[in-house]
Design a protein around this motif. Structure first.
Motif, PDB file in Angstrom:
ATOM      1  N   VAL A   4      10.999  48.606 -23.563  1.00  0.00           N
ATOM      2  CA  VAL A   4      10.157  48.695 -22.368  1.00  0.00           C
ATOM      3  C   VAL A   4      10.968  48.319 -21.129  1.00  0.00           C
ATOM      4  O   VAL A   4      10.919  48.992 -20.095  1.00  0.00           O
ATOM      5  CB  VAL A   4       8.913  47.785 -22.499  1.00  0.00           C
ATOM      6  CG1 VAL A   4       8.142  47.738 -21.182  1.00  0.00           C
ATOM      7  CG2 VAL A   4       8.010  48.284 -23.621  1.00  0.00           C
ATOM      8  N   ILE A  40       3.640  48.113 -29.133  1.00  0.00           N
ATOM      9  CA  ILE A  40       4.771  47.360 -28.602  1.00  0.00           C
ATOM     10  C   ILE A  40       5.065  46.181 -29.529  1.00  0.00           C
ATOM     11  O   ILE A  40       4.181  45.360 -29.803  1.00  0.00           O
ATOM     12  CB  ILE A  40       4.499  46.867 -27.169  1.00  0.00           C
ATOM     13  CG1 ILE A  40       4.274  48.065 -26.242  1.00  0.00           C
ATOM     14  CG2 ILE A  40       5.671  46.019 -26.667  1.00  0.00           C
ATOM     15  CD1 ILE A  40       4.033  47.701 -24.807  1.00  0.00           C
ATOM     16  N   ARG A  68      10.052  45.180 -26.966  1.00  0.00           N
ATOM     17  CA  ARG A  68      10.040  44.615 -25.612  1.00  0.00           C
ATOM     18  C   ARG A  68      11.310  45.014 -24.857  1.00  0.00           C
ATOM     19  O   ARG A  68      11.265  45.337 -23.669  1.00  0.00           O
ATOM     20  CB  ARG A  68       9.920  43.087 -25.692  1.00  0.00           C
ATOM     21  CG  ARG A  68       9.754  42.408 -24.339  1.00  0.00           C
ATOM     22  CD  ARG A  68       9.763  40.906 -24.511  1.00  0.00           C
ATOM     23  NE  ARG A  68       8.574  40.426 -25.209  1.00  0.00           N
ATOM     24  CZ  ARG A  68       7.433  40.107 -24.607  1.00  0.00           C
ATOM     25  NH1 ARG A  68       7.322  40.230 -23.279  1.00  0.00           N
ATOM     26  NH2 ARG A  68       6.404  39.658 -25.297  1.00  0.00           N
ATOM     27  N   VAL A 106       1.473  42.575 -27.383  1.00  0.00           N
ATOM     28  CA  VAL A 106       2.749  42.620 -28.097  1.00  0.00           C
ATOM     29  C   VAL A 106       2.542  41.980 -29.463  1.00  0.00           C
ATOM     30  O   VAL A 106       1.996  40.881 -29.569  1.00  0.00           O
ATOM     31  CB  VAL A 106       3.853  41.862 -27.324  1.00  0.00           C
ATOM     32  CG1 VAL A 106       5.167  41.913 -28.098  1.00  0.00           C
ATOM     33  CG2 VAL A 106       4.036  42.450 -25.935  1.00  0.00           C
TER      34      VAL A 106
END
Length: 212
Positions: free
Chosen positions: A203, A128, A200, A5
């Motif tokens: 997701v 991401i 995030r 990330v």
């Protein structure tokens, strides 16, 4: 599977937020071209509008009374005012209605979306981000920022429930960079962009969508 990330600055997210565990049932499938093909075809067909028909002689609301007597009138023996040769009559050989409303099993549609997400993850075309927070809604500043992130020639950016307003405004004039909330995720848009960018929150929404 674990995935790195990063922040919009290109740095790895700090601490425990530096990695995210992706659900293998959503991001770890083997993509099948036949499934993706079926879902994309279904999606594009659903996007087509109905082709409207023209009114033929049986559809025109006019009287069916004869114009005159069968004989003795000195003119042709017409029997119907709805004939195509008259003004206000039906059209001969007109366009027929074509309604594009195909059906596809929900499980196949869900499987296609999972495979599209998995394909991006498997081919290293998945980025991401921690979030889409920007200091100001400036297109020039955002271009300089994303040029360091490896978005490729085109990118689809997904956020959680709603896209960050400042990011959305700044990205609106950037070609081949499209943004949408996670609820709008679809196979065609994912495959139509080189890179898929998820926050995030996106997701979490996508995984909850399939596990809920």
């Amino acid at each position: 599977m674990k995935h790195k990330v990063i922040t919009l600055d290109g740095a790895k997210a700090s601490g425990a937020k530096g990695d995210i565990e992706l659900n293998d049932d959503v991001f770890g499938l083997e993509a099948r071209a036949d499934i993706l093909h079926r879902v994309v075809n279904w999606q594009r067909e659903k996007a087509r509008g109905t082709a409207r028909p023209t009114r033929e002689r049986s559809d025109v609301a006019r009287t069916g009374k004869k114009y005159g007597n069968q004989k003795g009138g000195g003119t042709a023996r017409h029997g119907d005012r709805r004939a195509p040769i008259f003004v206000g009559g039906g059209k001969a050989h007109g366009a027929r209605k074509r309604d594009f409303n195909p059906s596809l099993n929900k499980r196949v549609r869900a499987l296609g979306l999972k495979m599209a997400l998995s394909d991006k993850a498997k081919n290293d075309n998945l980025v991401i981000l921690e979030n889409l927070d920007v200091k100001e809604a400036k297109t020039k500043a955002l271009i300089a920022t994303i040029s360091k992130l490896g978005f490729g020639k085109s990118a689809l950016v997904m956020d959680g429930d709603a896209v960050n307003e400042a990011f959305s405004k700044a990205s609106s004039n950037i070609p081949r960079l499209n943004v949408m909330p996670a609820a709008g995720a679809n196979v065609y848009d994912i495959l139509n962009h080189e890179t898929l960018v998820l926050t995030r929150a996106a997701v979490e929404k996508l995984e909850a969508r399939f596990n809920g």
